[in-house]
Every structure is written in structure tokens, then in C-alpha cells.
Design a protein around this motif. Structure first.
Motif, PDB file in Angstrom:
ATOM      1  N   LYS A   1       0.789  -1.306   0.120  1.00  0.00           N
ATOM      2  CA  LYS A   1       0.019  -0.096   0.179  1.00  0.00           C
ATOM      3  C   LYS A   1       0.977   1.309  -0.053  1.00  0.00           C
ATOM      4  CE  LYS A   1      -4.089  -1.764   2.284  1.00  0.00           C
ATOM      5  NZ  LYS A   1      -4.959  -1.580   3.515  1.00  0.00           N
ATOM      6  N   LEU A   2       1.944   1.286   0.828  1.00  0.00           N
ATOM      7  CA  LEU A   2       2.978   2.162   0.730  1.00  0.00           C
ATOM      8  C   LEU A   2       3.523   2.472  -0.419  1.00  0.00           C
ATOM      9  CD1 LEU A   2       3.529   4.637   2.869  1.00  0.00           C
ATOM     10  CD2 LEU A   2       5.282   3.110   3.737  1.00  0.00           C
ATOM     11  N   GLU A   3       3.918   1.312  -1.091  1.00  0.00           N
ATOM     12  CA  GLU A   3       4.488   1.592  -2.333  1.00  0.00           C
ATOM     13  C   GLU A   3       3.570   2.150  -3.403  1.00  0.00           C
ATOM     14  OE1 GLU A   3       7.044  -1.052  -5.474  1.00  0.00           O
ATOM     15  OE2 GLU A   3       5.917  -2.075  -4.224  1.00  0.00           O
TER      16      GLU A   3
ATOM     17  N   ALA B   1       1.948   9.370  -6.162  1.00  0.00           N
ATOM     18  CA  ALA B   1       2.506  10.653  -5.709  1.00  0.00           C
ATOM     19  C   ALA B   1       3.575  10.956  -6.660  1.00  0.00           C
ATOM     20  CB  ALA B   1       2.888  10.711  -4.290  1.00  0.00           C
ATOM     21  N   ALA B   2       4.405  10.015  -7.045  1.00  0.00           N
ATOM     22  CA  ALA B   2       5.429  10.342  -7.961  1.00  0.00           C
ATOM     23  C   ALA B   2       4.868  10.673  -9.658  1.00  0.00           C
ATOM     24  CB  ALA B   2       6.339   9.121  -8.138  1.00  0.00           C
ATOM     25  N   GLY B   3       3.763   9.950  -9.887  1.00  0.00           N
ATOM     26  CA  GLY B   3       3.130  10.152 -11.315  1.00  0.00           C
ATOM     27  C   GLY B   3       2.408  11.550 -11.304  1.00  0.00           C
ATOM     28  N   TRP B   4       1.794  11.819 -10.176  1.00  0.00           N
ATOM     29  CA  TRP B   4       1.137  13.162 -10.013  1.00  0.00           C
ATOM     30  C   TRP B   4       2.165  14.361 -10.054  1.00  0.00           C
ATOM     31  CZ3 TRP B   4       0.923  16.989  -6.378  1.00  0.00           C
ATOM     32  CH2 TRP B   4       0.122  17.903  -6.475  1.00  0.00           C
ATOM     33  N   ALA B   5       3.003  13.936  -9.181  1.00  0.00           N
ATOM     34  CA  ALA B   5       4.103  15.051  -9.001  1.00  0.00           C
ATOM     35  C   ALA B   5       4.669  15.288 -10.437  1.00  0.00           C
ATOM     36  CB  ALA B   5       5.283  14.671  -7.952  1.00  0.00           C
ATOM     37  N   HIS B   6       5.163  14.353 -11.187  1.00  0.00           N
ATOM     38  CA  HIS B   6       5.770  14.556 -12.427  1.00  0.00           C
ATOM     39  C   HIS B   6       4.805  15.345 -13.409  1.00  0.00           C
ATOM     40  CE1 HIS B   6       9.652  12.648 -12.115  1.00  0.00           C
ATOM     41  NE2 HIS B   6       8.950  11.703 -11.699  1.00  0.00           N
ATOM     42  N   ASP B   7       3.422  15.137 -13.439  1.00  0.00           N
ATOM     43  CA  ASP B   7       2.584  15.526 -14.164  1.00  0.00           C
ATOM     44  C   ASP B   7       2.437  17.078 -13.950  1.00  0.00           C
ATOM     45  OD1 ASP B   7       2.057  13.260 -15.735  1.00  0.00           O
ATOM     46  OD2 ASP B   7       0.210  12.808 -14.828  1.00  0.00           O
ATOM     47  N   PHE B   8       2.353  17.481 -12.758  1.00  0.00           N
ATOM     48  CA  PHE B   8       2.287  18.789 -12.206  1.00  0.00           C
ATOM     49  C   PHE B   8       3.613  19.563 -12.445  1.00  0.00           C
ATOM     50  CE2 PHE B   8       1.502  21.916  -8.766  1.00  0.00           C
ATOM     51  CZ  PHE B   8       0.597  22.657  -9.291  1.00  0.00           C
ATOM     52  N   ASN B   9       4.485  18.936 -12.265  1.00  0.00           N
ATOM     53  CA  ASN B   9       5.966  19.617 -12.554  1.00  0.00           C
ATOM     54  C   ASN B   9       6.022  19.787 -13.848  1.00  0.00           C
ATOM     55  OD1 ASN B   9       8.552  20.424 -11.427  1.00  0.00           O
ATOM     56  ND2 ASN B   9       9.427  18.677 -12.493  1.00  0.00           N
TER      57      ASN B   9
ATOM     58  N   LEU C   1       7.803  22.281  -3.429  1.00  0.00           N
ATOM     59  CA  LEU C   1       6.965  21.171  -2.868  1.00  0.00           C
ATOM     60  C   LEU C   1       6.953  20.046  -3.645  1.00  0.00           C
ATOM     61  CD1 LEU C   1       4.124  23.451  -1.832  1.00  0.00           C
ATOM     62  CD2 LEU C   1       5.676  22.181  -0.223  1.00  0.00           C
ATOM     63  N   ILE C   2       7.024  20.204  -4.899  1.00  0.00           N
ATOM     64  CA  ILE C   2       6.877  18.958  -6.052  1.00  0.00           C
ATOM     65  C   ILE C   2       8.121  18.043  -5.542  1.00  0.00           C
ATOM     66  CG2 ILE C   2       6.825  18.239  -8.358  1.00  0.00           C
ATOM     67  CD1 ILE C   2       4.120  18.850  -7.326  1.00  0.00           C
ATOM     68  N   GLN C   3       9.256  18.739  -5.548  1.00  0.00           N
ATOM     69  CA  GLN C   3      10.416  18.112  -5.297  1.00  0.00           C
ATOM     70  C   GLN C   3      10.463  17.280  -4.099  1.00  0.00           C
ATOM     71  OE1 GLN C   3      12.820  17.618  -7.765  1.00  0.00           O
ATOM     72  NE2 GLN C   3      11.565  18.776  -8.987  1.00  0.00           N
ATOM     73  N   GLN C   4       9.866  17.840  -3.018  1.00  0.00           N
ATOM     74  CA  GLN C   4       9.907  17.057  -1.753  1.00  0.00           C
ATOM     75  C   GLN C   4       8.668  16.229  -1.962  1.00  0.00           C
ATOM     76  OE1 GLN C   4       8.430  20.155   1.186  1.00  0.00           O
ATOM     77  NE2 GLN C   4      10.311  21.053   0.992  1.00  0.00           N
ATOM     78  N   LEU C   5       7.741  16.042  -2.604  1.00  0.00           N
ATOM     79  CA  LEU C   5       6.942  15.031  -2.998  1.00  0.00           C
ATOM     80  C   LEU C   5       7.577  13.673  -3.727  1.00  0.00           C
ATOM     81  CD1 LEU C   5       4.044  13.940  -2.497  1.00  0.00           C
ATOM     82  CD2 LEU C   5       3.239  15.310  -4.642  1.00  0.00           C
ATOM     83  N   LEU C   6       8.423  14.108  -4.676  1.00  0.00           N
ATOM     84  CA  LEU C   6       8.912  13.028  -5.425  1.00  0.00           C
ATOM     85  C   LEU C   6      10.036  12.478  -4.517  1.00  0.00           C
ATOM     86  CD1 LEU C   6       9.519  15.154  -8.925  1.00  0.00           C
ATOM     87  CD2 LEU C   6       8.335  13.149  -8.645  1.00  0.00           C
ATOM     88  N   ALA C   7      10.798  13.363  -3.604  1.00  0.00           N
ATOM     89  CA  ALA C   7      11.527  12.632  -2.732  1.00  0.00           C
ATOM     90  C   ALA C   7      10.941  11.933  -2.021  1.00  0.00           C
ATOM     91  CB  ALA C   7      12.397  13.903  -2.120  1.00  0.00           C
ATOM     92  N   PHE C   8       9.891  12.030  -1.532  1.00  0.00           N
ATOM     93  CA  PHE C   8       9.026  10.910  -0.561  1.00  0.00           C
ATOM     94  C   PHE C   8       8.711   9.885  -1.448  1.00  0.00           C
ATOM     95  CE2 PHE C   8       4.751   9.622   0.277  1.00  0.00           C
ATOM     96  CZ  PHE C   8       4.941   9.244   1.403  1.00  0.00           C
ATOM     97  N   SER C   9       7.955  10.189  -2.747  1.00  0.00           N
ATOM     98  CA  SER C   9       7.844   8.818  -3.418  1.00  0.00           C
ATOM     99  C   SER C   9       9.045   7.905  -3.780  1.00  0.00           C
ATOM    100  CB  SER C   9       7.311   9.295  -4.602  1.00  0.00           C
ATOM    101  OG  SER C   9       8.018   9.831  -5.322  1.00  0.00           O
ATOM    102  N   ARG C  10      10.257   8.486  -3.876  1.00  0.00           N
ATOM    103  CA  ARG C  10      11.337   7.596  -4.150  1.00  0.00           C
ATOM    104  C   ARG C  10      11.825   6.975  -2.745  1.00  0.00           C
ATOM    105  NH1 ARG C  10      12.808  12.141  -7.356  1.00  0.00           N
ATOM    106  NH2 ARG C  10      14.109  13.169  -5.627  1.00  0.00           N
ATOM    107  N   LYS C  11      11.496   7.738  -1.697  1.00  0.00           N
ATOM    108  CA  LYS C  11      12.056   6.954  -0.326  1.00  0.00           C
ATOM    109  C   LYS C  11      11.071   5.817  -0.291  1.00  0.00           C
ATOM    110  CE  LYS C  11      12.364   8.072   4.421  1.00  0.00           C
ATOM    111  NZ  LYS C  11      12.081   9.017   5.563  1.00  0.00           N
ATOM    112  N   GLN C  12       9.654   5.845  -0.427  1.00  0.00           N
ATOM    113  CA  GLN C  12       8.845   4.835  -0.193  1.00  0.00           C
ATOM    114  C   GLN C  12       8.977   3.734  -1.100  1.00  0.00           C
ATOM    115  OE1 GLN C  12       7.177   5.191   2.533  1.00  0.00           O
ATOM    116  NE2 GLN C  12       7.953   7.070   2.762  1.00  0.00           N
ATOM    117  N   ILE C  13       9.474   3.950  -2.406  1.00  0.00           N
ATOM    118  CA  ILE C  13       9.590   2.869  -3.380  1.00  0.00           C
ATOM    119  C   ILE C  13      10.838   2.066  -2.965  1.00  0.00           C
ATOM    120  CG2 ILE C  13      10.120   2.414  -5.801  1.00  0.00           C
ATOM    121  CD1 ILE C  13       8.208   4.685  -6.446  1.00  0.00           C
ATOM    122  N   LEU C  14      11.955   2.941  -2.493  1.00  0.00           N
ATOM    123  CA  LEU C  14      13.171   2.517  -2.192  1.00  0.00           C
ATOM    124  C   LEU C  14      12.993   1.687  -0.906  1.00  0.00           C
ATOM    125  CD1 LEU C  14      15.857   5.186  -2.931  1.00  0.00           C
ATOM    126  CD2 LEU C  14      15.758   2.876  -4.159  1.00  0.00           C
TER     127      LEU C  14
END
Length: 83
Positions: free
Chosen positions: A8-10, A16-24, A64-77
Motif C-alpha cells: 500500500k505504501l509503495e 504521488a510520483a506520477g502526480w508530481a511529475h505531471d504537475f511539474n 513542494l513537488i521536489q519534496q513529494l518526489l523525494a518522498f515517493s522515491r524513499k517509499q519505493i526504495l
């Protein structure tokens, strides 16, 4: 953490990563055009103040988007290493 919770967390991280990339992508256009317009306006132009605020807001949103991307990478890792 159970396997189901990790999945679920992944999923949240990937969403979040998909949304963040589109918004970016949208922010890139907003920030790019606002920068171009600011470069073409004189310092005393009455539109400059509002355009500067738009640009500043776009830059804050990009941070903020960069922070969201960092969060999503951390969760996937974390998920990849917990298997």
C-alpha cells in the motif's frame, strides 16, 4: 510492517510520483513563461508586481513537488529493500 502495508505504501509512493511529475510539467511552463515575461517588462511596469508573485508561487510549488518526489522515491526504495 506487513507485506500488504508495504504494498500500500509503495502504491501511494508511485501515485504521488506520477502526480508530481505531471504537475511539474505544468509548473515548468508557468515558471518558464513568467520568467520570459519578467525579462521583457520594464522595472516600473504596473504588471510586474503581479507577475513576480505568480513566478514566486510557481517556484514555491516546484519546491513542494521536489519534496513529494523525494518522498515517493524513499517509499519505493524502502519497499524494494524490505522484500
Amino acid at each position: 510492517m506487513s507485506c500488504r502495508q508495504a504494498q500500500k505504501l509503495e502504491s501511494v509512493g508511485r501515485l504521488a510520483a506520477g502526480w508530481a511529475h505531471d504537475f511539474n510539467y505544468l509548473l515548468t511552463v508557468i515558471n518558464g513563461y513568467s520568467r520570459l515575461l519578467l525579462g521583457s517588462l520594464k522595472s516600473d511596469d504596473p504588471l510586474r508586481g503581479g507577475l513576480e508573485e505568480i513566478h514566486k508561487a510557481g517556484e514555491r510549488a516546484a519546491a513542494l513537488i521536489q519534496q513529494l518526489l523525494a518522498f515517493s522515491r524513499k517509499q519505493i526504495l524502502q519497499r524494494a529493500f524490505s522484500i
